[in-house]
Design an enzyme around this catalytic site. Structure first.
Site, mmCIF file in Angstrom:
data_model
loop_
_atom_site.group_PDB
_atom_site.id
_atom_site.type_symbol
_atom_site.label_atom_id
_atom_site.label_comp_id
_atom_site.label_asym_id
_atom_site.label_seq_id
_atom_site.Cartn_x
_atom_site.Cartn_y
_atom_site.Cartn_z
ATOM 1 N N ASP A 14 0.821 -1.218 0.000
ATOM 2 C CA ASP A 14 0.000 0.000 0.000
ATOM 3 C C ASP A 14 0.854 1.267 0.000
ATOM 4 O OD1 ASP A 14 -2.396 -1.359 -0.050
ATOM 5 O OD2 ASP A 14 -2.763 -1.189 2.110
ATOM 6 N N ARG A 93 0.816 4.820 16.620
ATOM 7 C CA ARG A 93 0.372 5.818 15.627
ATOM 8 C C ARG A 93 0.706 7.250 16.015
ATOM 9 N NH1 ARG A 93 1.065 1.671 12.909
ATOM 10 N NH2 ARG A 93 -0.723 0.563 12.042
ATOM 11 N N ASP A 122 -6.702 3.398 12.741
ATOM 12 C CA ASP A 122 -5.379 4.001 12.561
ATOM 13 C C ASP A 122 -5.445 5.350 11.850
ATOM 14 O OD1 ASP A 122 -3.951 2.035 13.909
ATOM 15 O OD2 ASP A 122 -3.783 0.767 12.142
ATOM 16 N N SER A 173 -3.719 -8.915 7.432
ATOM 17 C CA SER A 173 -3.133 -7.587 7.594
ATOM 18 C C SER A 173 -2.434 -7.566 8.957
ATOM 19 C CB SER A 173 -4.233 -6.521 7.532
ATOM 20 O OG SER A 173 -3.736 -5.319 8.087
HETATM 21 N N1 ARG Z 1 -7.409 -3.257 15.759
HETATM 22 C C1 ARG Z 1 -6.165 -2.795 16.260
HETATM 23 C C2 ARG Z 1 -6.212 -1.324 16.541
HETATM 24 O O1 ARG Z 1 -7.126 -0.673 16.121
HETATM 25 C C3 ARG Z 1 -5.020 -3.165 15.381
HETATM 26 C C4 ARG Z 1 -4.884 -2.430 14.112
HETATM 27 C C5 ARG Z 1 -3.706 -2.921 13.413
HETATM 28 N N2 ARG Z 1 -3.502 -2.251 12.176
HETATM 29 C C6 ARG Z 1 -3.335 -2.895 11.043
HETATM 30 N N3 ARG Z 1 -3.153 -2.160 9.996
HETATM 31 N N4 ARG Z 1 -3.360 -4.196 10.944
HETATM 32 O O2 ARG Z 1 -5.368 -0.791 17.192
#
Ligand code: ARG
Length: 411
Positions: A14, A93, A122, A173
């Site tokens: 991506d 993040r 995110d 992912s």
């Molecule tokens: N669900 C988790 C969160 O919101 C993990 C997100 C992980 N991100 C990813 N791009 N796989 O913090």
């Protein structure tokens, strides 16, 4: 003169496609990859960014900063979103956002970009943290904007000489850093089914773990983990070691159907051996050193802290105020906790502290009991006084013996 955009770059498909996509829209793309302890080949990632069209490519080792300023405050708060998720991705993040803004200032750029989709948390965390650091910056989120299907994205990548992983490395992912590994998508999306074993990378399945427990001692000073089995370690190294040791014993596998901020329920799998071990040990130490009032107040606030971090409000006054509370509340969290790591479980076996509030002479049922039993009688009388008073005014329904099976014997 072209505008410059600073892109949070992971080296994945991506964000690699995002580079030519942004370049086509007239930007000079500066890539920024942050090392948060994922053990990636950062040199390769740095070079790849240039190969696919970035004009400059930064790599920042942010592991220590991540541990000190993001993980440690979260650990002090025993932060678990919905009681389960130690927030590994969520904590990373705002740090990446902070780095993006710093590089934007160094590069005199007015644009920053990230590779988040429109469905997740995110994007919220990036956008809000960036705005908190510099509200004059414009955020571009190519993946949220371009509307490519998977096939269109691959076609675009091919047309722009972006290398496509031959075998998709994982059907999931994945997000990885020092504090944990998250996996979502693919077969994980069916919450009625067990998580396929190939979704896990850091933890051994409990049924294949060593059949004797691994016992370790974790030392804390003022809520900060400082040692393993008496050996003082920098925080990053301590977490890395615990991820290995606890992961080998299957500790930290978490399967959660969680509520995302954007309103979606999603099934996520986390591996966080160090986080789960440290939070468990930290709580055990708190049992010894916190007064009842602080303990109960802290527990009531811990979920709030986790929610703020999860919901992208890291740089909010509310979270900052809670961070200050947690810091004061944990100032006596000093001592050692012994845990046994065994087949997916962390079992607390003992805790000691030089500032323990556990008073054996008060707790004991043995002979050296100093607790004043007669004072207890007066205490209970007054404690129950409002209830006694109310009972006179408004009698409660009594137990109806005739409705119970009763056996009575006489001598
Ligand atoms: N669900 C988790 C969160 O919101 C993990 C997100 C992980 N991100 C990813 N791009 N796989 O913090």
């Amino acid at each position: 003169m072209k505008d410059t955009v600073i892109l949070a770059y992971s080296g994945g498909l991506d964000t690699s496609v995002a580079i030519p996509w942004l370049a086509e829209r007239g930007y000079d793309v500066v890539a920024l990859a942050a090392d948060l302890g994922a053990n990636l080949d950062l040199k390769a990632i740095q070079e790849k960014a240039l190969k696919v069209g970035a004009v400059r490519s930064y790599v920042v080792d942010a592991r220590e900063r991540f541990a000190e300023e993001y993980i440690l405050p979260a650990l002090r708060a025993n932060a678990l979103y919905e009681g389960v998720y130690p927030l590994s991705a969520a904590l990373s993040r705002p740090l990446i956002a902070d780095l993006l803004v710093a590089v934007a200032h160094a590069e005199q750029a007015k644009f920053v970009a990230h590779g988040c989709t429109g469905k997740g948390n995110d994007q919220v965390r990036f956008d809000v943290a960036i705005a908190a650091m510099d509200p004059s910056l414009t955020v571009i989120a190519p993946v949220r904007e371009w509307g490519f299907s998977r096939d269109e994205e691959i076609a675009y990548a091919e047309a722009h000489q972006v290398p496509i992983p031959v075998t998709r490395s994982s059907p999931y992912s994945i997000d990885v850093n020092l504090w944990g590994r998250s996996a979502e998508g693919g077969a994980i999306e069916d919450p009625s089914q067990p998580v396929p074993e190939d979704a896990y990378a850091w933890t051994v399945a409990p049924e294949r773990c060593p059949d004797t427990p691994t016992r370790i001692r974790i030392g804390f000073e003022a809520g900060r983990p400082v040692s393993l089995d008496g050996e003082r370690l920098p925080l990053v190294e301590l977490i890395e070691r615990l991820n290995r040791i606890a992961g080998q014993n299957g500790v930290g596998r978490l399967d959660l159907v969680e509520n995302r901020l954007v309103g979606i329920k999603s099934r996520e799998v986390y591996e966080a051996p160090a986080a789960v071990t440290l939070i468990t040990a930290h709580r055990a130490l708190e049992q010894l050193v916190l007064t009842r009032d602080v303990a109960h107040l802290k527990w009531s606030l811990e979920p709030r802290y986790a929610e703020l971090a999860y919901n992208g409000l890291w740089h909010s006054p509310a979270r900052q105020a809670l961070e200050a509370f947690m810091k004061v509340a944990t100032q006596n969290n000093t001592g050692e906790v012994q845990v046994a790591l065994y087949r997916g479980q962390v079992r607390v076996e003992g805790r000691t502290s030089p500032v323990s509030l556990y008073a054996p002479e008060l707790a004991t049922y043995g002979t050296h009991d100093l607790f004043d039993h007669r004072a207890a009688k007066g205490f209970v009388d007054l404690w129950g006084l409002p209830i006694r008073t109310r009972a006179r005014v408004e009698p409660l329904a009594q137990v109806d013996l005739s409705a119970l099976n009763i056996s009575v014997m006489e001598r």
